[in-house]
Enzyme design. Structure first.
Site, PDB file in Angstrom:
ATOM      1  N   LYS A 114     -20.365  28.197  38.031  1.00 11.64           N
ATOM      2  CA  LYS A 114     -20.012  27.494  39.264  1.00 11.64           C
ATOM      3  C   LYS A 114     -20.398  28.322  40.486  1.00 11.64           C
ATOM      4  O   LYS A 114     -20.838  27.781  41.497  1.00 11.64           O
ATOM      5  CB  LYS A 114     -18.531  27.135  39.283  1.00 11.64           C
ATOM      6  CG  LYS A 114     -18.275  25.914  38.426  1.00 11.64           C
ATOM      7  CD  LYS A 114     -16.834  25.493  38.447  1.00 11.64           C
ATOM      8  CE  LYS A 114     -16.567  24.452  37.351  1.00 11.64           C
ATOM      9  NZ  LYS A 114     -15.162  24.387  36.982  1.00 11.64           N
ATOM     10  N   LYS A 197     -27.891  14.674  25.165  1.00 10.54           N
ATOM     11  CA  LYS A 197     -26.764  13.763  25.045  1.00 10.54           C
ATOM     12  C   LYS A 197     -26.540  12.945  26.305  1.00 10.54           C
ATOM     13  O   LYS A 197     -27.089  13.251  27.364  1.00 10.54           O
ATOM     14  CB  LYS A 197     -25.506  14.524  24.646  1.00 10.54           C
ATOM     15  CG  LYS A 197     -25.057  15.569  25.632  1.00 10.54           C
ATOM     16  CD  LYS A 197     -23.732  16.169  25.162  1.00 10.54           C
ATOM     17  CE  LYS A 197     -23.095  16.912  26.315  1.00 10.54           C
ATOM     18  NZ  LYS A 197     -21.781  17.422  26.045  1.00 10.54           N
ATOM     19  N   LYS A 200     -23.709  11.829  32.914  1.00  9.68           N
ATOM     20  CA  LYS A 200     -24.043  11.192  34.197  1.00  9.68           C
ATOM     21  C   LYS A 200     -24.911  12.086  35.067  1.00  9.68           C
ATOM     22  O   LYS A 200     -25.570  11.625  35.978  1.00  9.68           O
ATOM     23  CB  LYS A 200     -22.808  10.726  34.947  1.00  9.68           C
ATOM     24  CG  LYS A 200     -21.684  11.703  34.979  1.00  9.68           C
ATOM     25  CD  LYS A 200     -20.363  10.968  35.131  1.00  9.68           C
ATOM     26  CE  LYS A 200     -19.269  11.754  34.457  1.00  9.68           C
ATOM     27  NZ  LYS A 200     -18.178  10.972  33.951  1.00  9.68           N
TER      28      LYS A 200
END
Ligand code: TRP
Length: 335
Positions: A114, A197, A200
């Protein structure tokens, strides 16, 4: 009778549920609520690490509740609540932060990732994400935490913090929670873009959502990546084709799959036909979810009732914990 383990998991409110979320996690939550004391919450405190717009916050969170209800979570069976409705979590988070060390927090992979992704916003909340997650879990004295592989290190931190608290105050208070892996039950759903996979973040058209309009589903499936077709009998399927068959496995009838499989193997397959069938089967599968989402969305009072109910039950349990914890630490009784 022996008490069933308490199950708890947090949900990141990052948009609409897609088939990958459904088969990868939600379906198992729905199953677990039948046999365990389950706590599922929307991690809206955690969301603040990315500074969301106050105007969008409530709406997004309610939409997630609506979709989980539509997917089968039953507020009479599981405790479904918002993290921010349990402010006692923030108090426990403060206590845990006093015994969490900079070095161990900085080593967490999700923190490093992050920090790399948002270099202009490496806030303290990001660094202490694992202590907040630990507070979420141990405030309900949970035993089992169903999480994906990417969260296992965070869960290991929770175990460390819980053990540290017990050791520090010479108590056997917090259960040491275990990661719950669905293993065999875990179905990986591929995306429509030919590789990897469903997700979004992989771009438009890769994921199919539970509240997706049938016309859009048709469009997305018809645009799914394929190749120029098999050239040899019984040849191995390349990934994009294998992916379409994987999707069929969860929505289509076995004889339908066999039919297209045979056609692939004797090189007579027409991908257009396969996609048309797949689109139809996905639409039939998602239709009840789509309808329920629509219905729940128009019933604001019911959603508010569900959220209030969950808050009340989760809070009652959390207050019990925080009362004990304050006493263990040596604070005055205020709750
Ligand atoms: N960190 C989890 C995720 O990113 C969400 C989460 C927050 C969570 N608190 C939790 C998961 C407690 C399990 C238990 O998906």
């Amino acid at each position: 009778m022996e008490k069933k383990p308490t199950v708890l998991s947090g949900i990141r409110p990052t948009g609409n549920l897609h088939l990958g979320n459904y088969f990868g996690a939600v379906k198992n939550f729905v199953k677990m609520q039948e046999t365990n004391d389950c706590y599922f919450f929307i991690a809206d405190y955690h969301m603040l690490t990315t500074h969301p717009n106050p105007k969008d916050l409530q709406g997004n969170v309610r939409q997630v509740i609506i979709e989980y209800l539509a997917a089968g979570l039953d507020p009479e069976k599981a405790t479904l609540y918002l993290q921010s409705d349990i402010p006692e979590t923030a108090e426990l988070y403060l206590f845990l932060n006093m015994n969490a060390y900079m070095g161990e927090l900085e080593r967490v992979t999700t923190f490093k990732e992050k920090a790399r992704k948002q270099p202009d916003n490496i806030n303290a909340g990001l660094l202490t994400y694992p202590t907040l997650m630990a507070a979420d879990i141990i405030i309900q004295r949970a035993h089992l935490v169903p999480v994906g592989k990417d969260q296992e290190q965070n869960l290991e931190m929770t175990r460390t913090f819980a053990r540290r608290f017990n050791r520090m105050y010479k108590v056997d208070y917090f259960p040491i929670p275990k990661a719950y892996n669905f293993n065999d039950e875990l179905v990986k759903i591929p995306g429509l873009d030919g590789s990897g996979k469903m997700g979004k973040s992989e771009g438009e058209g890769n994921a199919i959502f539970l509240n997706e309009d049938p016309k859009m589903i048709h469009k997305k499936v018809m645009r799914a990546v394929t190749d120029s077709g098999p050239t040899e009998m019984n040849q191995q399927k390349p990934e994009p084709i294998q992916n379409l068959f994987e999707l069929m496995k969860v929505v289509s009838k076995p004889d339908v799959i066999e039919h297209f499989n045979d056609q692939y193997n004797n090189c007579t397959i027409r991908y257009g036909d396969l996609k048309k069938q797949l689109a139809e089967d996905i639409i039939a599968f998602t239709a009840p979810f789509y309808e329920r989402i629509k219905e729940l969305s128009s019933n604001e009072d019911y959603i508010t009732k569900v959220i209030n109910m969950g808050a009340e039950k989760a809070r009652e349990n959390a207050v019990k914990t925080i009362r004990d914890v304050r006493e263990i630490i040596g604070f005055r009784k205020i709750y």
